[in-house]
Design an enzyme around this catalytic site. Structure first.
Site, PDB file in Angstrom:
ATOM      1  CE  LYS A   1      -3.907  -1.812   2.693  1.00  0.00           C
ATOM      2  NZ  LYS A   1      -4.920  -1.679   1.628  1.00  0.00           N
TER       3      LYS A   1
ATOM      4  NE  ARG B   1     -10.685  -9.577  -2.475  1.00  0.00           N
ATOM      5  CZ  ARG B   1     -10.991  -8.671  -3.389  1.00  0.00           C
ATOM      6  NH1 ARG B   1     -11.246  -9.052  -4.622  1.00  0.00           N
ATOM      7  NH2 ARG B   1     -11.042  -7.401  -3.072  1.00  0.00           N
TER       8      ARG B   1
HETATM    9  N1  BES Z   1      -8.101  -3.796   4.276  1.00  0.00           N
HETATM   10  C1  BES Z   1      -8.237  -3.370   2.952  1.00  0.00           C
HETATM   11  C2  BES Z   1      -9.524  -2.580   2.692  1.00  0.00           C
HETATM   12  C3  BES Z   1      -9.648  -1.255   3.403  1.00  0.00           C
HETATM   13  C4  BES Z   1      -9.222  -0.095   2.784  1.00  0.00           C
HETATM   14  C5  BES Z   1     -10.223  -1.176   4.652  1.00  0.00           C
HETATM   15  C6  BES Z   1      -9.349   1.126   3.432  1.00  0.00           C
HETATM   16  C7  BES Z   1     -10.366   0.044   5.299  1.00  0.00           C
HETATM   17  C8  BES Z   1      -9.911   1.193   4.685  1.00  0.00           C
HETATM   18  C9  BES Z   1      -8.229  -4.560   2.006  1.00  0.00           C
HETATM   19  O1  BES Z   1      -7.456  -5.633   2.409  1.00  0.00           O
HETATM   20  C10 BES Z   1      -7.654  -4.082   0.714  1.00  0.00           C
HETATM   21  O2  BES Z   1      -6.504  -3.753   0.706  1.00  0.00           O
HETATM   22  N2  BES Z   1      -8.458  -4.073  -0.339  1.00  0.00           N
HETATM   23  C11 BES Z   1      -8.017  -3.644  -1.623  1.00  0.00           C
HETATM   24  C12 BES Z   1      -8.445  -4.678  -2.628  1.00  0.00           C
HETATM   25  C13 BES Z   1      -7.899  -4.480  -3.986  1.00  0.00           C
HETATM   26  C14 BES Z   1      -6.410  -4.710  -3.995  1.00  0.00           C
HETATM   27  C15 BES Z   1      -8.575  -5.467  -4.894  1.00  0.00           C
HETATM   28  C16 BES Z   1      -8.662  -2.290  -1.904  1.00  0.00           C
HETATM   29  O3  BES Z   1      -9.814  -2.089  -1.537  1.00  0.00           O
HETATM   30  O4  BES Z   1      -7.982  -1.432  -2.441  1.00  0.00           O
HETATM   31 MN    MN Z   2      -5.435  -5.447   1.779  1.00  0.00          MN
END
Ligand code: BES
Ligand code: MN
Ligand code: ZN
Length: 483
Positions: free
Chosen positions: A262, A336
């Site tokens: 991230k 997921r």
């Molecule tokens: N934990 C995150 C989602 C999230 C983002 C929760 C911001 C709370 C605040 C999740 O694991 C994630 O990183 N999701 C990605 C998925 C994508 C890579 C398909 C996302 O939402 O960007």
């Molecule tokens: Mn994630």
């Protein structure tokens, strides 16, 4: 702070909170108050409009402090709770050690909400500050809160509000704990202690058992961390239970994104990526504490998504508890993966009437609904409707999004059974839900709640965002409505 209840207001009470709704009777209500406490009605009417959170204080000739507290027109339970919480939080140093809240003019449900909100107002987020300030008198051991109502259920309602607040504050601590103070083992210890205290069973699958039982998706996500992944299995069964509900909560104690790392700007917020686990913990603890007539099975896959030479990588094809193979396109779509194992572990090992999973799953859900509602996905209209109704009541809002099969096409993989990300920056919350659906083994009653936007919020209590315990009240009310 101790809470007592009385049927009538002690005329000598030092400080009295009068909750006021913005009804057509507002003027008449204020006129009566002015008359009773011998103050000028015109001034009072000018000064106080009963807007949400509005506070108007005056002193009587007997030196009693009267606090008018506005609640707006038609507050839902979340708003009522929040207003009481804000009052205690913001005015703690200005209030004496004893406070009476007059609820005699309000519906009895306000007893639960007032006690819950006031107790939540005592929550102190400053977990790691070295300079400890003395507690305000009301919040100290000598602090007393008197709830005034002539309802016959006062004791029960008060107890429920209090029990809920106590569990919610435990959950706040768990959510607010930073990454270096929180690991899968921390979640395990929390569950074990809670299960011991409230008499429900907790079993833990450690790394060796995860291997022998082939929870390979959970293992893959956790393999880059120095903290081993674990699966927590909780069960609470009331002798009066008629239905079994399975709960699954995402327990990522920190989400760096893994190798698909991230950006750093908001990464610190990812300590809250165990918000689904927190909701499941809280709901089971509270159900056990309140001895609700339900049978619950709670599953929490817990791990940390770290960057390391040993981390799983984009392109990896991994196995899963269901037996299906998954092509990993993005290691940041880890929630997921661990939920896939959690869900199939649940359906393969327990017979449940309904499944509800909760997860801080996608940024896409935040883009869609913002911070004010969680996404609801379900393959069952009745279940979706019951959840929506309960959400409207508790103010923990849910909004249903579709699960149409066309969205699944984006998840087909050339080399494995399914892939974990479509590669397209659109409909992300929906495709994540479609991915989960692959692992419920056609269970006819499943709901998925994407709580990414609601689990960790900002408020006057913590402007830089903190745990909300979202989902606990919702689930507990749902247990009562789902027959
Ligand atoms: N934990 C995150 C989602 C999230 C983002 C929760 C911001 C709370 C605040 C999740 O694991 C994630 O990183 N999701 C990605 C998925 C994508 C890579 C398909 C996302 O939402 O960007
Ligand atoms: Mn994630
Ligand atoms: Zn995550």
């Amino acid at each position: 702070m101790k809470i007592y209840h009385f049927r009538t207001l002690n005329p000598e009470a030092k400080a009295i909170v009068l909750p006021i709704l913005q009804t057509e009777n507002l003027s008449e209500d204020l006129r009566q108050i002015a008359e009773k406490y011998e103050i000028n009605f015109a001034f009072l009417q000018q000064d106080f409009k009963a807007d949400p959170k509005e506070v108007q204080t005056f002193y009587t000739s007997k030196n009693q402090k009267i606090i008018l507290l506005g609640f707006g027109k038609k507050p839902d339970s979340s708003e009522v709770i929040r207003i009481f919480r804000t009052l205690i939080h913001q005015y703690q140093t200005k209030l004496p050690n004893e406070l009476s809240i007059d609820l005699t003019q309000l519906p009895e449900s306000w007893i639960e909400w007032a006690s819950n909100g006031c107790l939540l107002g005592t929550y102190n987020i400053k977990l790691y500050k070295t300079e400890t300030k003395a507690k305000a008198p009301l919040l100290s051991e000598e602090g007393v809160l008197n709830i005034i109502s002539d309802s016959d259920s006062i004791e029960k309602l008060l107890e429920k509000g209090k029990a809920t607040a106590e569990t919610q504050m435990q959950i706040f601590d768990l959510m607010n704990a930073p990454a270096n103070k929180k690991s899968p083992l921390t979640l395990v210890k929390w569950a074990l202690a809670s299960g011991e205290k409230y008499k429900y069973s907790v079993n833990v699958l450690e790394k060796q058992q995860l291997k022998s039982q082939k929870l390979e998706a959970l293992l893959a996500v956790g393999q880059g961390s120095e903290h081993a992944p674990m699966l927590i299995v909780m069960e609470y069964r009331s002798p009066q239970a008629t239905k079994t509900i399975g709960l699954v909560g995402k327990g990522v104690t920190f989400d760096t994104g893994g190798i698909s790392i991230k950006s750093s700007s908001n990464m610190h917020l990812m300590k809250s990526d165990m918000g689904g686990a927190a909701a499941v913990f809280g709901a089971i603890e509270l159900a056990a504490k309140l001895e609700l007539p339900v049978h619950l099975v709670g599953i929490v896959p817990a791990c940390e998504n770290s960057v390391d030479g040993k981390s799983f990588k984009p392109s990896d094809v991994i196995g899963s508890y269901s037996g299906k193979t998954i092509e990993v396109i993005d290691t940041d779509a880890e929630g997921r993966l661990i939920l896939a194992d959690g869900l199939s572990y649940l359906v393969k090992n327990f017979k449940v009437d309904a499944i509800v999973d909760l997860a801080t799953l996608t940024g896409s859900c935040i883009s869609t609904l913002g911070y004010h509602a969680a996404g609801l996905f379900s393959n069952n209209d009745t279940l979706a409707q019951v959840l929506s109704e309960v959400a409207d009541q508790t103010g923990e809002r849910l909004w249903r999004l579709p699960l149409w099969d066309v969205y699944k096409e984006d998840l087909s993989s050339d080399i494995a059974d399914v892939r974990n990300y479509s590669g397209k920056p659109m409909a992300g919350a929906i495709t994540a839900a479609k991915f989960l659906e692959v692992f419920i083994e056609n269970h006819p009653q499943w709901a998925h709640l994407d709580i990414a936007g609601t689990a960790f919020g900002d408020a006057e209590f913590a402007p830089q965002r903190a745990g909300t315990a979202f989902g606990i009240r919702l689930l507990v009310e749902f247990f009562g409505k789902y027959h």
